[in-house]
Design a protein around this motif. Sequence first.
Motif, PDB file in Angstrom:
ATOM      1  N   ILE A  40      37.763  34.549  36.813  1.00  0.00           N
ATOM      2  CA  ILE A  40      36.456  34.885  36.229  1.00  0.00           C
ATOM      3  C   ILE A  40      35.764  36.033  36.957  1.00  0.00           C
ATOM      4  CG2 ILE A  40      34.157  34.033  35.675  1.00  0.00           C
ATOM      5  CD1 ILE A  40      36.379  32.793  33.965  1.00  0.00           C
ATOM      6  N   TYR A  41      35.632  35.925  38.272  1.00  0.00           N
ATOM      7  CA  TYR A  41      34.787  36.872  38.992  1.00  0.00           C
ATOM      8  C   TYR A  41      35.457  38.200  39.287  1.00  0.00           C
ATOM      9  CZ  TYR A  41      31.355  33.206  39.347  1.00  0.00           C
ATOM     10  OH  TYR A  41      30.426  32.246  39.030  1.00  0.00           O
ATOM     11  N   ARG A  57      35.520  43.988  38.314  1.00  0.00           N
ATOM     12  CA  ARG A  57      36.224  45.174  37.788  1.00  0.00           C
ATOM     13  C   ARG A  57      35.398  45.836  36.692  1.00  0.00           C
ATOM     14  NH1 ARG A  57      40.852  45.494  33.696  1.00  0.00           N
ATOM     15  NH2 ARG A  57      41.720  47.581  34.044  1.00  0.00           N
ATOM     16  N   LEU A  58      34.851  45.040  35.785  1.00  0.00           N
ATOM     17  CA  LEU A  58      34.020  45.584  34.718  1.00  0.00           C
ATOM     18  C   LEU A  58      32.794  46.292  35.282  1.00  0.00           C
ATOM     19  CD1 LEU A  58      33.290  45.753  31.644  1.00  0.00           C
ATOM     20  CD2 LEU A  58      32.060  43.598  31.973  1.00  0.00           C
ATOM     21  N   ALA A 114      30.576  53.262  37.886  1.00  0.00           N
ATOM     22  CA  ALA A 114      31.207  54.588  37.957  1.00  0.00           C
ATOM     23  C   ALA A 114      30.788  55.454  36.773  1.00  0.00           C
ATOM     24  CB  ALA A 114      32.723  54.437  38.000  1.00  0.00           C
ATOM     25  N   ALA A 115      30.714  54.841  35.580  1.00  0.00           N
ATOM     26  CA  ALA A 115      30.292  55.594  34.399  1.00  0.00           C
ATOM     27  C   ALA A 115      28.847  56.055  34.533  1.00  0.00           C
ATOM     28  CB  ALA A 115      30.460  54.736  33.151  1.00  0.00           C
ATOM     29  N   GLU A 150      34.210  28.280  31.186  1.00  0.00           N
ATOM     30  CA  GLU A 150      35.212  28.055  30.151  1.00  0.00           C
ATOM     31  C   GLU A 150      35.231  29.132  29.080  1.00  0.00           C
ATOM     32  OE1 GLU A 150      34.280  24.179  28.694  1.00  0.00           O
ATOM     33  OE2 GLU A 150      35.220  23.152  30.400  1.00  0.00           O
ATOM     34  N   GLU A 151      34.121  29.856  28.953  1.00  0.00           N
ATOM     35  CA  GLU A 151      34.032  30.880  27.902  1.00  0.00           C
ATOM     36  C   GLU A 151      33.192  32.033  28.408  1.00  0.00           C
ATOM     37  OE1 GLU A 151      33.217  29.974  23.476  1.00  0.00           O
ATOM     38  OE2 GLU A 151      31.299  30.738  24.237  1.00  0.00           O
ATOM     39  N   VAL A 152      33.590  33.236  28.036  1.00  0.00           N
ATOM     40  CA  VAL A 152      32.873  34.455  28.434  1.00  0.00           C
ATOM     41  C   VAL A 152      32.556  35.254  27.181  1.00  0.00           C
ATOM     42  CG1 VAL A 152      33.007  36.617  29.732  1.00  0.00           C
ATOM     43  CG2 VAL A 152      34.065  34.543  30.663  1.00  0.00           C
ATOM     44  N   ARG A 153      31.317  35.681  27.082  1.00  0.00           N
ATOM     45  CA  ARG A 153      30.907  36.528  25.965  1.00  0.00           C
ATOM     46  C   ARG A 153      30.373  37.850  26.502  1.00  0.00           C
ATOM     47  NH1 ARG A 153      27.014  32.762  22.575  1.00  0.00           N
ATOM     48  NH2 ARG A 153      27.167  31.396  24.378  1.00  0.00           N
ATOM     49  N   LEU A 154      30.971  38.933  26.057  1.00  0.00           N
ATOM     50  CA  LEU A 154      30.594  40.272  26.504  1.00  0.00           C
ATOM     51  C   LEU A 154      29.968  41.039  25.345  1.00  0.00           C
ATOM     52  CD1 LEU A 154      30.678  42.578  28.653  1.00  0.00           C
ATOM     53  CD2 LEU A 154      32.957  43.143  27.748  1.00  0.00           C
TER      54      LEU A 154
END
Length: 318
Positions: free
Chosen positions: A55-56, A61-62, A68-69, A311-315
Amino acid sequence: MDDRPKLPSLSPYTTFSRKEWAALRADTPMTLDDADLERLGSLNDPIDMSEVEQIYLPIARLLAFYVAARQQLFRATQRFLGHSETRVPYVVAVAGSVAVGKSTTARVLRALLARWPAMPKVDLVTTDGFLLPNAVLKREDLMGRKGFPESYDVQSLLRFVSDIKAGKPTVSAPVYSHLVYDVLPNERMTIEKPDIVILEGLNVLQTGEKPKNGRVAPFVSDFIDFGIYLDAEEPLLHRWYVERFMRLRETAFLDPQSYFRRFAQVSKAEALKTAEALWAEINLPNLRDNIRPTRPRADLILKKGRSHRIEEVRLRKI
């Protein structure tokens, strides 16, 4: 009968299962060990190496890509303007209910980001320090609303985040003690030229009410570059809060300086009754009225399950 074809439901988020999100780690190296996790974890909020790996590390990384952007955009703007100014920090907010594990998430992300190859300077600030002192809360009859929006020194918090985003080289923030349950009057933490600031607290994504005079009023969330919301079902949050209270009764509450020492001296049944009342009368209403409504403002929503595992990730889609 309506024979029209049903349109697919649209969402501003892309949803990932734990396995799908873990794959986005790619080749990001693990820079923490078991001793680090023991130090970074919170009471009643266990975290293990698999949680960090799956998860982390993808989150770190994201965020590294996003930072950087942003830095590239800053350099492009400076070239366009033809002059050089101080680069402003990237502000990450970590929000969610009491007992959901915000502190652990914030500390783990700080540790991972600070050990990124570029070695950015990462500071962590909690909004607890911007709570009004207990003396003021008592005078204003707000002790029973501690943690609600009206219990914060909002103007001081706004000045702090405004100074951070203005690139002020040195900024200070008040310090809160969970032991004495109050802001420490003679202590402040100093932040000097950070690359990233992680701002953790119940209220960091809130907007508040618009002034009736029609003026434009800034909110803390206006200064946030990336918002993370830790989510869980109400019954789980309820259980975690009560379990944490009862564990504190056997640990931190035993300290003679603890504001809650009296709960270590009463029966278990009486302490449990108090914990249930605090949840029902303070924390649950604050969750429903003020905290959960900020969830749609987050860029990343981390949904926890029964064992505290995400348990779930929303981006949020860009």
